[in-house]
Enzyme design. Sequence first.
Site, PDB file in Angstrom:
ATOM      1  N   CYS A  67      61.215  24.438  58.921  1.00 26.55           N
ATOM      2  CA  CYS A  67      61.067  25.442  57.858  1.00 26.55           C
ATOM      3  C   CYS A  67      60.330  24.914  56.636  1.00 26.55           C
ATOM      4  O   CYS A  67      59.861  25.696  55.808  1.00 26.55           O
ATOM      5  CB  CYS A  67      62.425  26.002  57.446  1.00 26.55           C
ATOM      6  SG  CYS A  67      63.621  24.735  56.964  1.00 26.55           S
ATOM      7  N   GLU A  89      56.853  33.824  55.953  1.00 25.22           N
ATOM      8  CA  GLU A  89      57.095  32.629  56.773  1.00 25.22           C
ATOM      9  C   GLU A  89      56.656  32.881  58.209  1.00 25.22           C
ATOM     10  O   GLU A  89      56.970  33.907  58.797  1.00 25.22           O
ATOM     11  CB  GLU A  89      58.584  32.261  56.749  1.00 25.22           C
ATOM     12  CG  GLU A  89      58.888  30.977  57.513  1.00 25.22           C
ATOM     13  CD  GLU A  89      60.365  30.672  57.572  1.00 25.22           C
ATOM     14  OE1 GLU A  89      60.731  29.491  57.462  1.00 25.22           O
ATOM     15  OE2 GLU A  89      61.163  31.612  57.755  1.00 25.22           O
TER      16      GLU A  89
END
Length: 496
Positions: free
Chosen positions: A251, A342
């Site tokens: 991430c 994202e």
Amino acid sequence: MNHLDKDLQSIQETRELLQQARKAQGILACMSQGQLDKITAAISETAAEHAKRLADMAVEETGFGRKADKELKNRFAALTLYDAIKDEKTHGILAENPEKRVIDIGVPVGIVAGLVPSTNPTSTVIYKSMICMKAGNPIIFSPHPSAVNCILETVNVVRRAAESAGAPAGSISCITTPTLEATNTLMRHDFTRLILATGGGAMVKAAYSSGTPAIGVGAGNGPAYIHRTADVRQAVRRILESKTFDNGTICASEQSIVVERAMEAAVTAELRAQGAYVLDDGEHRQLSRFILRPNGTMNPAIVGKSVETVARLAGLTRVPPTARVLVARETGVGKGYPYSSEKLGLILAYYVEDDEEAVLRRCVEILEWEGAGHTFAIHTEDQETAKRFAAAVPASRVLVNTPASLGGIGATTCLFPALTLGCGAVGGSSSSNNIGPLDLINIKRVAWGVRELEELRGGGRAGAVAPHSAGAGASHVVDERLLDELVSQIARRLSV
């Protein structure tokens, strides 16, 4: 078995695991630092031995990432983390201040609920097991349904290692029938003292709304700024190495590149030279339809997949087989601009701004849209620019001249090695730390009286140690046996 039976079975299993963990908690809380260290060392050694096999299982089951990179992440969790925590004091007397007559005692928080994502399933289990055992806490894992087999096998590996080194049964366990009901039961149960939540935003929000203290990390959406002083070749190399590591499933990996207009030609040329494929307008529109699902969340079909797979999914026919990353020019942020979100895969947004102030505004805008508090990367030879951006961006980790995915977790930087990265209050998280054992303990403080009420009323300076306590001599020497008994009493009280 019908759906209702499965839900009930999973709830009952979770309750039984909590009962077992409760018994283990009482034993772990009374162990010495040395005993906990022995357990942690055993997990480290065994997990490293099984790193390749568990990595292979994770890729084969989930279809996410690369086997070699997952093996490296498993070894990072087992070995790099161990080197960072092996000498930490987490249990018993942590510090003494003879002058102020205060003692800090570390005590376990209790049973931890460990939520595990499908993107980093095996490394997350190794990491969370080690920091929990180091801190003296039992952990019960709630696995992602699409990674349940590799997670269960990893739990079994670390559990057997821990128990062989003296951990009581029930110290490390896992729900074998993962359901939403089971996870909610685990998070909300009175026995559960803390939730370690790593995964999607909805899951992290559920953890924080459970009523149980939680440390949660949601989306990362870090921009990478290539400053005019940067070595462009090095910067692009680091960004592409970072983004392609395990096919972009960490991430902290870069989600966009931001440059000033004067740098556009050089950066674009270097991206192409190093294997990035820059989409044209038509390809940009085609791929944009596959990045997000209709509800605005990331499409799992692009997560951790090869460029070839993503291109085939989107119908991109001109992408060469040598392409490492798909790069899409973007001009906006937010709803209607899917590249600004994202993307845990091999897709990068590419922003070109008029000047440095516009770059800074864009980076802040990207982080505030998604990923606030997580990670920001900058490539520059100008230390003052790095400091200025660090002060302005809403990120807990500002990484300079390093691959963000590996720098954020502490592999290529001296940050604490961790696979749960706190986003701070700005990101809706209870911590901005790279989470370690010291985040999983409470500190009991023992304080002796050093002044009397009469002294306070007489105008004694607040906070000063009374003269009679200085050089107290033998009467103020701490009796170690009494302290050991105090620690044991605290541990027994916490385990009730």
